[in-house]
Design an enzyme around this catalytic site. Structure first.
Site, PDB file in Angstrom:
ATOM      1  N   LYS A 249       9.303  30.082 -19.454  1.00 51.12           N
ATOM      2  CA  LYS A 249       8.574  29.076 -20.225  1.00 51.12           C
ATOM      3  C   LYS A 249       7.424  29.645 -21.052  1.00 51.12           C
ATOM      4  O   LYS A 249       7.103  29.139 -22.132  1.00 51.12           O
ATOM      5  CB  LYS A 249       8.046  27.978 -19.295  1.00 51.12           C
ATOM      6  CG  LYS A 249       9.121  27.134 -18.627  1.00 51.12           C
ATOM      7  CD  LYS A 249       9.884  26.287 -19.629  1.00 51.12           C
ATOM      8  CE  LYS A 249      10.826  25.306 -18.948  1.00 51.12           C
ATOM      9  NZ  LYS A 249      11.563  24.475 -19.928  1.00 51.12           N
TER      10      LYS A 249
ATOM     11  N   GLU B  47       4.897  18.000 -21.361  1.00 56.61           N
ATOM     12  CA  GLU B  47       5.666  17.402 -20.280  1.00 56.61           C
ATOM     13  C   GLU B  47       6.146  18.521 -19.361  1.00 56.61           C
ATOM     14  O   GLU B  47       6.277  19.670 -19.785  1.00 56.61           O
ATOM     15  CB  GLU B  47       6.866  16.638 -20.844  1.00 56.61           C
ATOM     16  CG  GLU B  47       8.130  17.451 -21.084  1.00 56.61           C
ATOM     17  CD  GLU B  47       8.006  18.624 -22.061  1.00 56.61           C
ATOM     18  OE1 GLU B  47       8.860  19.538 -21.991  1.00 56.61           O
ATOM     19  OE2 GLU B  47       7.066  18.656 -22.873  1.00 56.61           O
TER      20      GLU B  47
ATOM     21  N   SER C 241      16.118  32.416 -14.633  1.00 56.39           N
ATOM     22  CA  SER C 241      15.088  31.800 -15.476  1.00 56.39           C
ATOM     23  C   SER C 241      13.753  31.607 -14.786  1.00 56.39           C
ATOM     24  O   SER C 241      12.722  31.481 -15.441  1.00 56.39           O
ATOM     25  CB  SER C 241      15.588  30.444 -15.990  1.00 56.39           C
ATOM     26  OG  SER C 241      15.876  29.586 -14.901  1.00 56.39           O
TER      27      SER C 241
END
Length: 706
Positions: free
Chosen positions: A381, A403, A670
């Site tokens: 991210k 969010e 991830s």
């Protein structure tokens, strides 16, 4: 009946002759219930209301304020849909409702119903006009043509941030009135201050159009109504009816609403006429370079039939600003130099290595791992958050809203905001706050304000909705830092471009280790940011299979899943046309996944296109299977993965078993699984026995065995 001689136009002309403003009242259909709605409609007519703006209930009303959001939720829980809204008006007309009714809709309801059928059925029911909150004006031109064929008006929406060129273009498709949605700025300390701002907005609009204006301005008293009515053709009262319903006892709603509306419009006191004549229009033919909406090119917004910009008018200017800024920086070497200067902070390039024991376990393809879990903050991210935060600073934004589902995007956003000195507000579903409590605490440690989203399923989609409402409210100071490859253009492209570093590195690292491209790459997919990052540099390599693994939860047949690609259908959701999980009426369905980051009913538009053109493959993985992937990676490679990544790990092993040992496959890991250990502990009593995994102690190891 034609649009020009419609009930709406007759009302505006009649009110003008009488020297008074048109009174427009807002109500959500089905709130508190369908039968009471009919009584309220008739009560509004008796109170002096000239036009009724009737909200069609939608599960995710991102452009509405809190009272309307509550009403939408209650009405959808009552099962009220577009078909029932038409029935409500049909019945109200039979019972004496004569004033015009305008439907206020979200486009997905219209799309699922069918534009032609809706126009025909609306004409039969006695609907006079449509406002569509999130329909791009370029596409509204087409819907308007359908409505006009049935004598129904299309009403464009204008806000204070609507550009002059856009005002001119929107006015060209208005055939009854323009709906002006305005709110006082933070600089307006009193209602009179706010009125000065409104006068300036009205004067600006009047330079480009002489169409009647109806203004929604948060009016709550008779005096305020009169002041607004002195400068525009119509006054919209939005919240009072809904608030009255919420406060009224059962069977008293229509009485209380009559009293409130009869008073606010001046009918009760007899002071309903303007104290001064309405100023003549300043309208002139614009000499500015305005663009006809139906000729504007939007080609770059689409991936095949997916994507677009289905947004409220209030955020259009900010979106245009973001798009312009990104167009400037995406080919600017200096920006990318600045972006790459953060690589040491992130930990890039991320690790890439051969997974020997996974390969031995699968007895098929050679398996390699792209280790985004080793990035600073523990996931992919941060690649995107740094990029978007740098854009926000270039735009002069001082505040970030975001969010988050699993919390990794929230942590990455809070981290970057701390690093760059930006105010940070994170919206997170209340359910996710509980199951990802560690990440909530991490965000707060970093200085972010975390706000639980308590609407709907209280998961990721609801966090997106509430972050969008915040952004709309604070548009001038705030950037919405979207965490996945979802939403309106240009977000899917922005997120893809910042995350493409994953595949660029993986391709180079694979070539260095093996001298050839992989035969397949695989990543988990919710919204799709790590997957599109893993795919991006391989899309034009036809020999490389692109594989996404989504959350099947308890199984598709149970209805408790997040398998959008497997079980979804095309619709419009949170700004773009995508595959999504919805019912036949276009209401967004609640989802389930063991993984908070995959617990989402939509997916990015580029993924949708890759699926349709058969360039990428997408498979669903159940909670039980994901837990199995989690266990295998942990015990064979000594890596505790995120539950999101565990979906990709399980599917990768299944696919690797079918491949030749000469072939290779890359898994994008991830995120790391620290955040998920409590979730795993909670589900082990149920799912553990199904996969032969029991972590209970046979003895109390805290006591001495001697």
């Amino acid at each position: 009946m034609t649009v020009t001689d419609s009930r709406i136009n007759s009302v505006f002309k009649g009110a003008d002759r009488e020297g008074r403003p048109v009174f427009v009242s807002y109500l959500t259909a089905g709130y508190p219930d369908a039968n009471t709605t009919i009584d309220i409609l008739l009560s509004l007519q008796k109170s002096g209301t000239d036009v009724i703006e009737l909200g069609v209930p939608f599960s995710d009303p991102v452009a509405d304020g809190p009272p309307a959001q509550i009403a939408h939720l209650a009405a959808t829980e009552n099962g009220v849909n577009l078909t029932q809204c038409l029935s409500i008006i049909t019945e109200a007309r039979k019972n004496g409702l004569e004033i015009p009714v305008v439907f206020k809709c979200y486009y997905n309801s219209i799309l699922q119903y069918g534009e032609q059928k809706l126009a025909s059925d609306s004409a039969s029911a006695g609907i006079d006009g449509f406002m569509v909150v999130d329909l791009p004006p370029e596409e509204a031109v087409l819907f308007r043509k359908v409505l006009i064929e049935h004598g129904i008006s299309y009403i464009p929406i204008i806000t204070p941030v609507t550009s002059s060129a856009r005002v001119s273009s929107l006015a060209k498709i208005a055939d009854s009135f323009l709906y002006v949605f305005s709110r006082p700025s933070p600089n307006a300390k009193t209602f009179d201050d706010a009125m000065e701002e409104l006068k300036g907005l009205v004067e600006r609009i009047r330079k480009y159009s002489d169409v009647p204006l109806a203004v929604a301005f948060n009016v709550s008293t008779e005096e305020e109504f009169a002041k607004v009515g002195n400068i525009v053709s119509g006054v919209v009262v939005e919240s009072l009816v809904l608030e009255s319903i919420a406060k009224s006892m059962e069977n008293k709603q229509q009485i209380n609403i009559f009293d409130i509306c009869n008073q606010i419009c001046g009918r009760k006191s007899g002071n309903y006429k303007r104290s001064t004549s309405l100023a003549k229009s300043l309208w002139i033919e614009s000499s500015e370079n305005t663009t006809d909406l139906d000729s504007k090119s939007t080609a770059n917004q689409w991936f095949g039939e997916f994507g677009g910009q289905y947004i409220p008018e209030a955020v259009y200017a900010a979106m245009a600003e973001l798009e312009e800024a990104y167009d400037e920086i995406k080919d600017d070497p200096k920006f990318w130099e600045e972006f790459k200067s953060f690589y040491p902070y992130i930990g890039r390039p991320s690790s890439f290595h051969f997974a020997s024991r996974l390969t031995e376990y699968a007895k098929g393809a050679q398996i390699y791992l792209k280790r985004e879990d080793l990035n600073h903050t523990g996931a992919h991210k941060i690649n995107n958050t740094i990029g978007q935060a740098l854009i926000a600073k270039r735009l002069g934004k001082t505040r970030i809203v975001a969010e988050t589902g699993a919390g990794q995007h929230g942590v990455a956003t809070a981290t970057v905001c701390a690093k760059l000195g930006l105010e940070c507000v994170i919206y997170m579903g209340a359910v996710d706050c509980r199951r990802q409590a560690l990440n909530v605490f991490r965000m707060r440690i970093l200085g972010a304000k975390v706000i639980p989203a308590t609407s709907g399923s209280q998961t990721l989609k609801d966090a997106v909705n509430e972050a969008m409402v915040d952004w709309v409210t604070n548009i001038t100071t705030t950037h919405f830092l979207v965490g996945s490859a979802i939403g309106p253009h240009p977000y899917p492209r922005i997120v893809r471009d910042f995350q493409s570093v994953i595949s660029k590195e993986a391709k180079a690292q694979m070539m260095e280790l093996t001298g050839k491209l992989p035969d397949a790459v695989i990543a988990c997919i919710g919204g799709g940011s790590n997957a599109i990052g893993m795919f991006a540099d391989f899309i034009d390599e036809p020999s490389v299979r692109l594989i996404g693994a989504e959350g099947e939860g308890d199984g598709i047949s149970t209805g408790k899943h997040s398998a959008t690609m497997t079980a979804g259908s095309v619709g419009v959701f949170q700004g773009s046309k995508v595959y999504l999980l919805q019912d036949k009426d276009g209401q967004i369905m609640e989802t389930h996944s063991i993984s908070a980051g995959l617990d989402y009913p939509g997916v990015g538009p580029e993924h949708c296109n890759l699926r349709d053109i058969k360039r990428a493959e997408y498979y669903s993985v159940t909670d039980k299977e994901a837990l199995q992937g989690f266990k295998i990676m942990s015990q064979l490679e000594g890596i505790i993965p995120a539950l999101e990544s565990s979906h990709a790990i399980y599917k990768a092993l299944e696919i690797a078993k079918t491949m030749d040992p000469s072939q290779s496959l890359i898994i994008c890991v991830s995120g790391r699984g620290d955040k998920d250990v409590n979730t795993v502990a909670e589900v082990l009593p149920t799912l553990g026995p199904q996969i032969g995994w029991d972590l209970r102690f046979e003895a109390d190891i805290t006591k001495s065995t001697q």
